[in-house]
Scaffold this active site. Structure first.
Site, PDB file in Angstrom:
ATOM      1  N   SER A   8      73.978  72.567  28.629  1.00 31.24           N
ATOM      2  CA  SER A   8      73.030  72.365  27.700  1.00 31.24           C
ATOM      3  C   SER A   8      73.330  73.139  26.256  1.00 31.24           C
ATOM      4  CB  SER A   8      71.876  72.785  28.237  1.00 31.24           C
ATOM      5  OG  SER A   8      70.765  72.213  27.616  1.00 31.24           O
ATOM      6  N   HIS A  63      68.529  66.029  33.373  1.00 29.62           N
ATOM      7  CA  HIS A  63      69.212  67.248  32.805  1.00 29.62           C
ATOM      8  C   HIS A  63      69.421  68.558  33.779  1.00 29.62           C
ATOM      9  CE1 HIS A  63      70.568  69.513  29.259  1.00 29.62           C
ATOM     10  NE2 HIS A  63      69.734  70.603  29.457  1.00 29.62           N
ATOM     11  N   ASP A  64      68.398  69.048  34.340  1.00 28.99           N
ATOM     12  CA  ASP A  64      68.634  70.095  35.120  1.00 28.99           C
ATOM     13  C   ASP A  64      69.744  70.201  36.300  1.00 28.99           C
ATOM     14  OD1 ASP A  64      67.028  71.837  34.428  1.00 28.99           O
ATOM     15  OD2 ASP A  64      65.101  71.506  35.580  1.00 28.99           O
ATOM     16  N   ASP A 115      70.159  62.049  33.030  1.00 29.90           N
ATOM     17  CA  ASP A 115      70.016  63.085  32.029  1.00 29.90           C
ATOM     18  C   ASP A 115      69.400  62.205  30.815  1.00 29.90           C
ATOM     19  OD1 ASP A 115      69.739  65.107  29.904  1.00 29.90           O
ATOM     20  OD2 ASP A 115      71.754  65.846  30.330  1.00 29.90           O
ATOM     21  N   ARG A 141      56.458  75.347  27.165  1.00 30.14           N
ATOM     22  CA  ARG A 141      57.463  75.358  28.379  1.00 30.14           C
ATOM     23  C   ARG A 141      57.174  73.924  29.285  1.00 30.14           C
ATOM     24  NH1 ARG A 141      62.332  76.308  30.502  1.00 30.14           N
ATOM     25  NH2 ARG A 141      62.208  76.784  32.496  1.00 30.14           N
TER      26      ARG A 141
END
Lengths: 371, 195
Positions: free
Chosen positions: A150, A349-350, A316, A220
């Site tokens: 990232s 993405h994680d 992602d 967040r």
């Protein structure tokens, strides 16, 4: 070397600088909080710098001092892992602008004796990289392998473009060479949520004991959605209700996904500074490696002798595979040695932070390969 | 470890120390051999993610990608050789891929299974069925081979496009066979080409 105070866990150094920032400001001194694992080989050949993501920190493989949770990348870093302190000298530093000990809006401006807050200069990814280079100088590290996911991947790319003779290999995971309009848009939602919180007070909240937690939590929550995939959310939560039999016909967290996001937002505010979130998201939004090199990404890597490995994940949508492909094409055009693979994962993405055996296999093979 | 026969032909005819792009490189068997035995600077392109991971794990520079869509990103004359082994017949536009090979590489190696081999002909002529042979082992509905080509077809394309043949090798099983009646007797052809 074990007595050398430069090496080990929870290290901190104040470097005199000055660090000339892309925005034109000279930053001095420069505080950097970092950790090292393993021992630097006599020929210096085993150094790996791990670059963390937006809300990451230097605790890559040791317990976080606030949350008490294990390091954020223990699946990749540790004994028997692809990045192994038995073989590698591993450095991970809190980025410039962050809030875990490196210079940022929450640290004290020596000129005023007060926290910088919004008077901290706006920084770029390249500024973060230059600060890391100063740290490596301090540690006696010359050439180095860069590994990052990232925003960490952006730093690895920026390292290779800024210090081409210093970077032997670069591993760039789930990353991009520039922030798209959509990336910037999501970040702006987060920044506006923070700034709309009355507790933000133009950034001067450090003495008040009442930080803009609500705004930071919303920021967040919005960002967290971009780290997951639709399929992942459906699998994990679906439309299931949270500890109730029926909808409440109110605005409590009826759905599990709401409860989950609220928890993610709230727990984040315990460990992160709202102003740091503003500064780092800004740095990411400003990131456009091609723009720094006359508009052509290949120019960033011209003559590069760095070996690159890029990995993307098929679910992602924050930094989707075409972003990695654009980097691969630029590296090919520059004649650089590049490997690339798109891995399959349901986690969006994680995925790079989660259990990904194929990722470990690729990174391990790439790091072990002779130059 | 011995190379597949068509790869062995290619490996034997690549100049030491050259720059090679292996398109459809699989797990990097040929690339590794070229690197280790001939000091070749080899790069690869491969569709299958598992194969790419295996190749990267052996220290090779391999990009996951598709010959049909990703060759356009490679600059002109950036390699001494572009290699396409057992892949031409799986591409959507073989002629376009061939042009890319000769644009990217100063030379190109192309190997493919010959659809005019007598076993194939016999299967169609006497059996009335699409052939399932050693080199074409998969049934018609599952085969990745979507553009079946014969040696004579390939030669005709080369002539039409003004492409020069620098070398040609013909294989039946693991054995070399002669160029005479290759279109009938060779299971397998390897061509070395240039513009």
């Amino acid at each position: 070397m074990t007595d050398d105070q430069r090496f080990g866990l929870s290290r901190h150094v104040t470097l005199p600088g000055p660090l000339r920032l892309d925005g034109g400001v000279l930053l001095s001194p420069v505080d950097i909080a970092y950790e090292t694992y393993g021992t630097l080989a006599p020929d210096g050949s085993n150094a790996i710098l791990i670059c963390h993501a937006l809300t990451g920190d230097q605790y890559v493989a040791s317990d976080h001092p606030i949350t008490g949770k294990p390091g954020w990348w223990t699946r990749m870093v540790g004994p028997g892992k692809p990045i192994d302190p038995a073989r590698h000298f591993i450095v991970c530093a809190n980025v410039l602008g962050s809030c875990m000990g490196s210079s940022g809006p929450a640290t004290v401006n020596p000129a005023t004796g007060q926290p910088w807050a919004m008077s901290f200069p706006v920084i770029t990814v390249r500024d973060m990289v230059r600060a890391q280079a100063m740290l490596l100088d301090h540690l006696g590290v010359g050439t180095v392998t860069l590994v990052g996911g990232s925003m960490g991947g952006m730093q690895a790319l920026s390292w290779a473009a800024t210090f081409p003779d210093r970077v032997t290999k670069a591993v760039v995971i789930a990353s991009t060479a520039r922030h798209t309009a959509q990336n910037i848009a999501f970040h702006e939602v987060g920044r506006q949520a923070i700034m709309a919180d009355p507790n933000w007070r133009g950034g001067d909240y450090y003495g008040e004991g009442d930080p803009p937690a609500a705004g930071l939590a919303v920021a967040r929550m919005a960002a967290h959605i971009t780290y997951l995939s639709e399929a992942g959310l459906t699998e994990k939560f679906g439309r299931r209700l949270q500890a109730r039999e029926a909808k409440s016909f109110g605005f409590d967290a009826d759905f599990q996904v709401e409860s989950y996001l609220r928890h993610q937002g709230l727990s984040f505010t315990d460990r992160f500074d709202a102003n740091s979130y503003l500064y780092i998201t800004r740095a990411m939004d400003y990131f456009d490696l091609a723009e720094e090199h006359g508009g052509l990404l290949a120019n960033a890597f011209k003559g590069s002798r760095t070996r690159f490995a890029l990995v993307s994940f098929d679910t992602d949508w924050l930094y989707p595979t075409p972003e990695s492909r654009a980097i691969v094409h630029a590296l090919n055009a520059a004649g650089a040695a590049v490997s690339f693979v798109e891995l399959s994962s349901p986690f969006g993405h994680d995925a790079f932070l989660l259990d990904a055996p194929e990722l470990n296999r690729v990174v391990d093979g790439f790091l072990r390969a002779a130059l | 470890m011995s190379l597949r026969p068509d790869l062995a032909v290619i490996a034997a005819n690549v100049a030491p120390g050259s720059r090679v792009l292996d398109i459809g490189c699989g797990d990097g068997e040929l690339m590794a051999a070229l690197r280790d035995k001939k000091g070749v600077d080899a790069r690869g392109l491969e569709l299958d993610a598992d194969d790419v991971a295996s190749a990267v794990a052996r220290g090779l520079s391999v990009v996951q990608g598709d010959a049909d869509t990703d060759l356009a990103g490679y600059p002109d004359n950036s390699f001494d050789y572009a290699i396409l082994s057992q892949t031409l017949q799986t591409t959507r536009a073989p002629d376009v891929v061939l042009e890319h090979l000769l644009r990217i590489g100063r030379h190109a190696f192309v190997s493919f299974p010959n659809f005019a081999h007598w076993r194939v002909r016999a299967s169609l002529l006497w059996g009335g069925r699409m052939p399932v042979t050693r080199l074409l082992p998969v049934a018609w509905y599952a085969t990745p081979n979507i553009h079946h080509v014969t040696i004579d077809d390939f030669r005709a394309l080369l002539k039409e496009r003004g492409i020069t043949v620098e070398g040609a090798w013909f294989l039946s099983g693991d054995q070399r066979t002669s160029a005479t009646m290759a279109n009938l007797l060779a299971e397998h052809a390897v061509f070395l080409l240039r513009r």
